[in-house]
Write a protein that holds these residues in place. Structure first.
Motif, mmCIF file in Angstrom:
data_model
loop_
_atom_site.group_PDB
_atom_site.id
_atom_site.type_symbol
_atom_site.label_atom_id
_atom_site.label_comp_id
_atom_site.label_asym_id
_atom_site.label_seq_id
_atom_site.Cartn_x
_atom_site.Cartn_y
_atom_site.Cartn_z
ATOM 1 N N ARG A 35 0.851 -1.677 -0.122
ATOM 2 C CA ARG A 35 -0.258 0.202 0.062
ATOM 3 C C ARG A 35 0.446 1.166 -0.093
ATOM 4 O O ARG A 35 0.262 2.500 0.146
ATOM 5 C CB ARG A 35 -1.071 -0.060 1.371
ATOM 6 C CG ARG A 35 -2.037 -0.660 0.522
ATOM 7 C CD ARG A 35 -2.929 -0.930 1.724
ATOM 8 N NE ARG A 35 -3.756 -1.103 1.583
ATOM 9 C CZ ARG A 35 -5.688 -1.021 2.561
ATOM 10 N NH1 ARG A 35 -5.034 0.332 3.179
ATOM 11 N NH2 ARG A 35 -5.934 -2.134 1.739
ATOM 12 N N LEU A 36 1.963 1.250 -0.048
ATOM 13 C CA LEU A 36 2.736 2.611 0.348
ATOM 14 C C LEU A 36 2.815 2.952 -1.769
ATOM 15 O O LEU A 36 2.762 2.453 -2.710
ATOM 16 C CB LEU A 36 4.393 1.958 -0.335
ATOM 17 C CG LEU A 36 4.714 1.336 1.321
ATOM 18 C CD1 LEU A 36 6.664 0.925 1.135
ATOM 19 C CD2 LEU A 36 4.977 2.659 2.022
ATOM 20 N N LYS A 37 2.894 3.886 -1.295
ATOM 21 C CA LYS A 37 2.153 5.292 -2.634
ATOM 22 C C LYS A 37 3.401 4.755 -3.559
ATOM 23 O O LYS A 37 2.943 4.546 -4.251
ATOM 24 C CB LYS A 37 2.477 6.431 -1.805
ATOM 25 C CG LYS A 37 2.228 7.950 -3.354
ATOM 26 C CD LYS A 37 2.002 8.999 -2.184
ATOM 27 C CE LYS A 37 1.100 9.983 -2.407
ATOM 28 N NZ LYS A 37 1.300 11.137 -2.303
ATOM 29 N N GLN B 60 2.266 2.124 -5.289
ATOM 30 C CA GLN B 60 0.462 2.377 -6.308
ATOM 31 C C GLN B 60 1.650 3.035 -7.432
ATOM 32 O O GLN B 60 0.440 2.649 -7.995
ATOM 33 C CB GLN B 60 0.382 2.937 -5.340
ATOM 34 C CG GLN B 60 -0.484 2.278 -4.218
ATOM 35 C CD GLN B 60 -1.393 1.327 -4.512
ATOM 36 O OE1 GLN B 60 -2.118 1.008 -6.296
ATOM 37 N NE2 GLN B 60 -1.322 -0.379 -3.744
ATOM 38 N N GLN C 140 1.525 2.481 -11.901
ATOM 39 C CA GLN C 140 0.584 3.415 -13.020
ATOM 40 C C GLN C 140 1.308 3.382 -13.909
ATOM 41 O O GLN C 140 1.022 3.698 -15.161
ATOM 42 C CB GLN C 140 0.489 4.922 -11.999
ATOM 43 C CG GLN C 140 0.013 4.802 -10.429
ATOM 44 C CD GLN C 140 -1.895 4.730 -11.526
ATOM 45 O OE1 GLN C 140 -2.679 6.006 -12.152
ATOM 46 N NE2 GLN C 140 -2.890 3.483 -10.470
ATOM 47 N N GLU D 159 -3.881 -8.913 -2.179
ATOM 48 C CA GLU D 159 -3.601 -7.705 -2.485
ATOM 49 C C GLU D 159 -2.812 -7.101 -3.692
ATOM 50 O O GLU D 159 -2.969 -6.698 -4.856
ATOM 51 C CB GLU D 159 -3.751 -6.668 -1.524
ATOM 52 C CG GLU D 159 -4.491 -5.350 -1.992
ATOM 53 C CD GLU D 159 -5.161 -4.075 -0.911
ATOM 54 O OE1 GLU D 159 -4.173 -3.439 -0.585
ATOM 55 O OE2 GLU D 159 -5.858 -4.624 0.065
ATOM 56 N N ALA E 20 -4.226 -8.333 -6.803
ATOM 57 C CA ALA E 20 -5.358 -7.473 -7.118
ATOM 58 C C ALA E 20 -4.498 -5.907 -8.066
ATOM 59 O O ALA E 20 -4.844 -5.490 -9.214
ATOM 60 C CB ALA E 20 -5.761 -7.388 -6.184
ATOM 61 N N ASP E 21 -3.212 -5.646 -6.868
ATOM 62 C CA ASP E 21 -2.740 -4.755 -7.926
ATOM 63 C C ASP E 21 -2.223 -5.085 -8.871
ATOM 64 O O ASP E 21 -2.235 -4.325 -10.047
ATOM 65 C CB ASP E 21 -1.947 -4.250 -6.887
ATOM 66 C CG ASP E 21 -2.823 -3.294 -5.948
ATOM 67 O OD1 ASP E 21 -3.166 -2.430 -6.560
ATOM 68 O OD2 ASP E 21 -2.721 -2.965 -4.954
ATOM 69 N N ARG F 15 -4.901 -5.483 -11.830
ATOM 70 C CA ARG F 15 -5.045 -3.691 -12.039
ATOM 71 C C ARG F 15 -4.573 -3.206 -13.096
ATOM 72 O O ARG F 15 -4.425 -2.604 -13.819
ATOM 73 C CB ARG F 15 -5.204 -2.601 -10.744
ATOM 74 C CG ARG F 15 -6.919 -3.284 -10.035
ATOM 75 C CD ARG F 15 -6.649 -1.931 -9.052
ATOM 76 N NE ARG F 15 -5.575 -0.322 -8.866
ATOM 77 C CZ ARG F 15 -7.084 0.425 -8.684
ATOM 78 N NH1 ARG F 15 -8.283 -0.200 -9.258
ATOM 79 N NH2 ARG F 15 -6.694 1.622 -9.409
ATOM 80 N N ARG G 213 -4.891 -4.733 -16.281
ATOM 81 C CA ARG G 213 -5.962 -3.804 -17.055
ATOM 82 C C ARG G 213 -5.956 -2.616 -17.894
ATOM 83 O O ARG G 213 -6.648 -2.309 -18.820
ATOM 84 C CB ARG G 213 -7.315 -3.708 -16.180
ATOM 85 C CG ARG G 213 -8.760 -3.515 -16.423
ATOM 86 C CD ARG G 213 -8.627 -3.368 -15.496
ATOM 87 N NE ARG G 213 -9.771 -4.594 -14.668
ATOM 88 C CZ ARG G 213 -11.050 -5.667 -15.694
ATOM 89 N NH1 ARG G 213 -10.878 -5.335 -16.679
ATOM 90 N NH2 ARG G 213 -11.089 -6.854 -14.436
ATOM 91 N N GLN G 214 -5.237 -2.398 -17.474
ATOM 92 C CA GLN G 214 -4.777 -0.320 -17.027
ATOM 93 C C GLN G 214 -3.255 -0.660 -18.535
ATOM 94 O O GLN G 214 -3.751 0.091 -20.043
ATOM 95 C CB GLN G 214 -4.267 0.476 -16.532
ATOM 96 C CG GLN G 214 -3.547 1.539 -16.732
ATOM 97 C CD GLN G 214 -3.690 2.207 -15.803
ATOM 98 O OE1 GLN G 214 -3.767 1.727 -14.652
ATOM 99 N NE2 GLN G 214 -3.283 3.717 -15.383
#
Lengths: 251, 176
Positions: B29-31, B34, B38, B123, B126-127, B130, B133-134
């Motif tokens: 969950r660290l910035k 994450q 992206q 999680e 999950a990430d 994600r 998907r992106q």
């Protein structure tokens, strides 16, 4: 369904603060969106055709006019929110939007106008009856993906939805916040916007509306959605609120 | 529990990715972690495409999405997994990350040596999903830009139409 096309010379179209939304200033001011399929109304709404400024000089040329559709705030929560002065709608031309509770697709058609041909609207509706109308509307608008499925089970339509910039929810279910969260965890980009229309009666008909709204905002917070804004949809809807937030995955 | 492979279902076909680099559960969950997901450059280094099994046509795609949404392992998906995943022995187990638990159950029933992690149980998975998907459009080199968008449009209509057509609640068949 077909209404007469009103050509107003006196109406002036001005862009709204939100990109993709326009205001028609005439005898009275109307909220409008640029029609993606000129010549067609979706649900019998009025259309306004405005000649393009550069074409006006060389006489009357109907082909060089732009058509707008009137967006009724009494029929669309998003329009009511925009007229209520919402700060950000998180959707603009080119955006990808996941629309939960699309119903027959009347509001969806305006969202499709806003995001334009470069954008996409994934419209989810559970009811088969409205789903039919939604599919019919989507046949004329290729930027709308109709999904007749339960928004409670987003994994069922995971193959159809990509990453989106914004989730708009109008599902009128007691567990709406959870539904929005489930969809956000799967499909919403980090930093993407969430717009939830809350009908107090649908969540808890015994509590005061303000208490219900506060409770729902807290539930959204638990789903890692940072609330940004809450506004009432009066005078267009009674005991409704629109809550906006930003999805955050970190922290 | 680390994850070795990922299954990505998209309207063009099934894609199996190998996980090269993954965040640990605590730091997920660290910035920074994450933000890395992206970024296509950084995420591209975390996963590696093993194989893509494209659907043969629209009717095939519709059949597959119906199975996937009900959590049924289709023959096509089984063949895809068989060809793209290494054989799991008794000592070395392979973990596959995927989105849904019903499908995970069906896969486990056929591949006993394969262990599955879903988005709900992990999680990290999950990430990663994600991120797929992106960025799938860019990570699967064989796809032209717009391929996924076009097939989503067709598949969305086909799927929804089929739902409405075989509706049990025929509440709108009014006799005029």
């Amino acid at each position: 369904m077909e209404r007469q096309l009103t050509v107003h010379r006196k109406v002036i179209i001005e862009p709204h603060r939100h990109a993709g939304v326009f205001v028609a200033r005439g005898k009275e001011d109307l909220l409008v969106t640029k029609n993606l399929t000129p010549g067609e109304s979706v649900y019998g709404e009025k259309r306004i055709s405005v000649p393009n400024p550069n074409a006006a000089t060389n006489g009357d040329a109907p082909a060089t006019s732009t058509e707008y559709r009137v967006w009724n705030p009494f029929r669309s929560k998003l329009a009511a929110g925009i007229l209520g002065g919402i700060d950000d709608i998180y959707m603009r031309p080119g955006s990808k939007v996941l629309y939960l509770g699309a119903a027959s697709g009347t509001s969806v058609s305006h969202v499709a106008d806003i995001v334009g041909p470069e954008g996409t609207v994934f419209a989810v509706e559970f009811s088969h009856r409205s789903g039919r109308d939604l599919i019919n509307m989507a046949t004329h608008r290729t930027n709308v993906i109709p999904i007749v499925e339960d928004a409670r089970h987003p994994l069922k339509y995971r193959m159809l939805v990509g990453m989106v910039d914004c989730i708009f929810a109008d599902v009128a279910q007691p567990d709406q916040a959870r539904i929005v969260g489930l969809n956000a965890h799967l499909f919403l980009k980090v930093g993407g916007g969430v717009l939830v229309s809350i009908k107090a009666n649908c969540i808890d008909s015994t509590a005061a509306p303000e208490a219900v709204f506060a409770m729902e905002v807290n539930k959204l917070r638990e789903q890692r959605i940072k609330p940004k804004e809450q506004l009432t949809l009066e005078p267009f809807e009674r005991d409704h609120a629109m809550v906006c937030g930003i999805y955050q995955r970190a922290g | 529990m680390s994850v070795d492979y990922l299954l990505h279902e998209n309207p063009v076909g099934y894609a199996v990715f190998k996980v090269v680099l993954q965040a640990d559960t605590i730091g997920n969950r660290l910035k920074e972690v994450q933000m890395a997901a992206q970024d296509l450059d950084k995420f591209g280094k975390m996963v590696d495409l093993v194989g893509l099994a494209p659907f043969e046509g629209t009717s095939h795609a519709l059949q597959e999405i119906n199975d996937v949404s009900e959590g049924i392992l289709s023959d096509f998906l089984r063949a895809t997994l068989e060809t793209n995943l290494p054989k799991a022995g008794k000592k070395k187990t392979i973990t596959l990350g995927l989105s849904e638990k019903n499908l995970a159950g069906s896969i486990k029933a056929v591949f006993p040596n394969l262990s599955c992690e879903t988005s709900e149980t992990s999680e990290v998975v999950a990430d990663l999903l994600r991120g797929l998907r992106q960025h799938a459009q860019k990570l699967i080199k064989k796809l032209q830009p717009g391929d996924i968008d076009r097939s989503v449009l067709g598949l969305g209509h086909a799927y929804s139409r089929a739902k409405v057509k075989f509706s049990v609640q025929k509440n709108d068949n009014h006799i005029i």
